[in-house]
Enzyme design. Structure first.
Site, PDB file in Angstrom:
ATOM      1  N   ASP A 182      19.216  21.129  16.416  1.00 10.04           N
ATOM      2  CA  ASP A 182      18.278  19.150  15.615  1.00 10.04           C
ATOM      3  C   ASP A 182      16.691  19.745  16.331  1.00 10.04           C
ATOM      4  O   ASP A 182      16.292  19.557  15.164  1.00 10.04           O
ATOM      5  CB  ASP A 182      19.515  18.632  16.654  1.00 10.04           C
ATOM      6  CG  ASP A 182      20.518  18.140  17.019  1.00 10.04           C
ATOM      7  OD1 ASP A 182      21.102  19.612  17.450  1.00 10.04           O
ATOM      8  OD2 ASP A 182      21.035  17.707  16.525  1.00 10.04           O
ATOM      9  N   GLU A 210      29.564  17.780  10.433  1.00  2.45           N
ATOM     10  CA  GLU A 210      30.798  18.199  11.798  1.00  2.45           C
ATOM     11  C   GLU A 210      32.046  16.995  11.207  1.00  2.45           C
ATOM     12  O   GLU A 210      32.670  17.029  12.623  1.00  2.45           O
ATOM     13  CB  GLU A 210      30.224  17.875  13.094  1.00  2.45           C
ATOM     14  CG  GLU A 210      28.884  19.252  13.618  1.00  2.45           C
ATOM     15  CD  GLU A 210      28.435  18.349  14.909  1.00  2.45           C
ATOM     16  OE1 GLU A 210      29.567  17.720  15.678  1.00  2.45           O
ATOM     17  OE2 GLU A 210      27.846  19.183  15.326  1.00  2.45           O
TER      18      GLU A 210
END
Length: 552
Positions: A357, A485
């Protein structure tokens, strides 16, 4: 029902007390200065549901991975951002009755995070057996002098009373997310002196089986204000000073608690207590007001570059400043050993580790709000950990460098196989951050030096991870988890395939800018570059033409 926030451009305000929402507001009102931070918990005793959390940047613990099976390359541990010694602690009594909003009636309450100044303020009136007592608390972790926590606390009874405040440092803390209720700290040294209204504590993380250094942390405080020290004491993991004052009705007892923190990440372990005590003494000599003024000035300098103004919508303005405030609290770019924990200093979830991230979502923001130098520090963090990325790939039997999904020191420490082994797109995010930096700053010197080191390792990984489908004449990537994901063990996630090809092209483009001899230093040959070009040129991209979508 959770309290609603009042829209305000510069503050987060809780204007009534709710025991059910205590943890929620503790998270929202967390403070940080890049080096350390803490949740917005009460300073005094609170018997209700709470999570008192203090976290120090770069101080963590590698916790053993426990699984019933093992895969090649599986991490031996995952890490935890461990709750460090409690720095804010005060135990407050009025006429012998301990103040505790968890057990007493609260008739007036306001907790306010001033994001412009980086200061947490709280006012609260409690009903005691003798009458009403009003508390005014204010604290900040200094953005000007990052080892310092500064706290001012006022107690005003509505009746004549004896006010006692025990200021303490508590190293006997625990993490809520620890396995088997583990304790991560052991006390080394504790001392308190009532004549100087000071105390200090030294704690060290327990020994771990993976060879990661044990962290040692020292905290020291000096107390000031208008109260007299009447006692002190210390035991292993705990040190305190008690201050008292007789006050008339409506008179205020005031205590300043000025804390300095030192760690062996920056100083020799044997010097920590001296360094922390000297820092606390300097803070008391400077005085709370001067320290606050310097802190507010430092925040003003940050907001000069970081602020985003939204006119006519206070809720949106509050939201964007809240997001920017917590980013600025979490990472300042002053230490290339640190990175951006997903929850900053607001709690234990995600362990304070480095995720992809950083490069995918946070890096462009820091480049815009904190400048190119801060962004460059984030790139240097990854360059420092390049050997670990090569080791991660080697453990999987692959060439090149695979940056970890989750890390503290460059080694992969995420313990879910479908993420550790399959979310390969994180390599692409790091390469793309280098592209963003060079495009934004024009710093091609970084690109052809440290940047090229990283891009080479990433490109070699992708070139080794693909396989060739002879029937279709295309290169493919099987067994991946895409960046959303949603699905694990997918063959040919469109995004992953595309970012892999892009990384290969970006590396080849960077090689064209490299000075003579640079490619030879990396062992890069014309044949290797040609194969990388073949892989990127013939990458397979799954597409559902009937629905008109790329297949994830």
């Amino acid at each position: 029902m959770r309290q609603k926030l009042t829209p305000d451009p510069w503050t987060i305000v809780q204007d009534s007390f709710s025991r059910e929402d205590q943890r929620f507001f503790e998270s929202l009102t967390s403070l940080g200065n890049g080096a350390m931070g803490m949740r917005g918990s009460f300073e005094e005793d609170y018997s209700g549901d709470t999570l008192r959390g203090t976290y120090i940047g770069g101080v963590w613990f590698p916790d053993r991975t426990r699984v019933g099976w093992w895969k090649n390359g599986y991490p031996e541990y995952f890490g935890k951002q461990i709750n460090a010694m409690d720095l804010i602690g005060l135990s407050v009594s009025v006429n012998g009755e301990t103040l505790d909003a968890g057990a007493m009636e609260v008739v007036d309450f306001r907790r306010e995070l001033d994001m412009r100044e980086g200061v947490l303020r709280r006012g609260m009136t409690l009903v005691t057996a003798s009458g009403e007592v009003t508390i005014r608390a204010e604290r900040f972790v200094s953005m000007d002098d990052t080892p310092l926590l500064c706290l001012r606390y006022r107690v005003t009874p509505s009746f004549p009373a004896r006010v006692a405040v025990t200021a303490y440092l508590d190293g006997e803390v625990r993490n809520e997310d620890s396995n088997y209720d583990e304790r991560f700290w052991e006390g080394l040294e504790s001392d308190a002196r009532g004549d100087e209204a000071c105390a200090h504590l030294v704690s060290r993380t327990k020994e771990n089986p993976f060879g990661t250094p044990r962290f040692t942390v020292a905290g020291a405080f000096r107390a000031g204000g208008n109260m007299a020290a009447t006692g002190s004491g210390a035991r292993t993991g705990y040190a305190f000073v008690t201050l008292e004052k007789e006050v008339a009705a409506g008179e205020t007892a005031l205590v300043d608690k000025l804390v300095c923190v030192a760690t062996d990440r920056d100083h020799p372990a044997e010097s920590l207590s001296d360094i922390a005590r000297a820092g606390a003494a300097r803070a008391r000599d400077a005085g709370y007001e001067a320290l606050l003024e310097n802190h507010v000035r430092a925040w003003a300098r940050k907001w000069e570059h970081a602020d985003v103004r939204i006119e006519g919508d206070d809720a949106a303005q509050q939201g964007i400043r809240f997001s920017l405030f917590h980013l600025l609290c979490t990472y300042t770019g002053d230490d290339p050993r640190l990175n951006i924990g997903p929850k900053g200093f607001t709690g234990e979830k995600y362990g304070g580790a480095t995720y992809w991230d950083t490069e995918a979502f946070c890096f462009p923001v820091y480049m815009a709000i904190s400048g190119e130098d801060t962004a460059r520090q984030l790139l240097l963090y990854r360059h420092r950990q390049l050997p670990g990325a090569y080791e991660n790939a080697r453990r999987l039997g692959l060439p090149g460098a695979l940056y970890p999904m989750v890390t503290f020191d460059g080694t992969e420490c995420h313990n879910e196989w479908e993420i550790t082994f399959m979310e390969l797109h994180r390599n692409g995010a790091i390469a793309h951050a280098i592209f963003n930096y060079v495009t934004y700053s024009g710093d091609e010197a970084y690109l052809v030096n440290k940047g090229l080191d990283v891009l080479c390792g990433i490109a070699r990984f992708w070139a080794g991870r693909v396989h060739f489908h002879a029937g279709l004449g295309r290169y493919m990537l099987h067994g991946v988890t895409g960046p959303n994901e949603y699905e694990n063990n997918v063959n040919n996630n469109w995004y992953t395939n595309r970012i892999a090809a892009w990384c290969l092209d970006w590396f080849r483009e960077a090689c064209e800018k490299a000075p003579p001899g640079r490619l030879a230093d990396l062992g890069v040959t014309a044949e290797e570059l040609a194969r990388m070009g073949d892989v990127s040129g013939r990458m397979y991209y799954p597409e559902d033409t009937e629905r008109g979508v790329f297949v994830q």
